[in-house]
Design a protein around this motif. Structure first.
Motif: not given
Length: 257
Positions: A169-173, A218-225
């Motif tokens: 899920a994190a990989a696709v944001g 802008a930083t949400r996907r990186a935070a999820l990963l």
């Protein structure tokens, strides 16, 4: 609400009602400004009458799922007031199941009731988030340290697919999907303690810490990963019975969640 086709599609499958094009207005008193309009969505063909024969509680459950996804994705703006009729028109259902779903979200601390207007999305301050993180750590760290002593390695290995689901899920944001996968992983870990009350209370705290998202898009996907990677690291530490690593990972995980 832009970007909510998945949640809306789930509602339409349950209710069989088309999405309504055009802007809608929220209910309000003469002395108060109207609630923010819900953006329009494309109309879809209406389902046959037989498909619309759905029990109200089923529609409410679908609406609750849709609203939770909108909260997790940040599509419902913190501090804004949304009315049940406006959201009901947006989803193609009556105001009643929306109002019932919003009452549930109010009980969970995601929204606040605004008399005669609707529901305001809760604004989480940095202090509130820090307090939630502290309480979660006080509750869960001792349990995980005890589990590290008693749970065999194969039990931790069985939780790897749940950790992988958060990474996917994190990989696709996908913030909404991540929120569900994240809580599923933590519930599974804590369930090994055999205490249903612990799992319930911890899950409620976890949900409150997730809504609304407090990182910039802008930083949400990186935070999820980064968050998902900590799940795998935690399982590694629990398997190795590395108590120092477990304690550090859990505290850092909550602080950054």
């Amino acid at each position: 609400m832009p970007g909510a086709p998945r949640a809306q599609a789930a509602v339409e499958r349950a209710s069989g009602s088309p999405r309504i094009p055009g802007q809608v207005r929220g209910e309000h008193t003469h002395s108060e400004p109207p609630a923010p309009a819900v953006p329009s969505v494309p109309a879809v063909p209406s389902a046959p009458p037989a498909a619309r024969a759905v029990r109200r509680h089923s529609v409410r459950a679908q609406i609750l799922t849709a609203l939770r996804a909108a909260l997790a994705d940040g599509e419902l703006t913190p501090g804004e007031v949304y009315s049940a009729p406006a959201l009901g028109e947006h989803f193609g259902v009556s105001a009643t199941p929306v109002r019932e779903a919003m009452q549930q979200l109010a009980a969970e601390g995601a929204v606040e009731v605004v008399p005669n207007r609707g529901f305001r999305v809760t604004v989480r301050t940095p202090r509130e988030l820090a307090e939630l993180a502290e309480v979660r750590a006080l509750l869960e760290v001792p349990v995980l340290l005890r589990l590290a002593h008693t749970v065999p390695a194969e039990r931790w290995a069985a939780l790897r697919p749940l950790a992988e689901a958060t990474a996917a899920a994190a990989a696709v944001g996908d913030r909404a999907e991540y929120a569900e996968a994240d809580r599923a992983f933590h519930r599974a870990v804590l369930s090994l303690a055999g205490n249903d009350q612990l799992v319930s209370i911890a899950d409620d705290l976890h949900r409150r810490a997730q809504w609304p998202p407090h990182s910039a898009p802008a930083t949400r996907r990186a935070a999820l990963l980064a968050d998902a990677a900590e799940h795998t690291a935690l399982l590694d530490a629990l398997t190795a019975q590395d108590l120092t690593a477990v304690r550090s990972l859990v505290r850092e995980h909550f602080t950054g969640a």
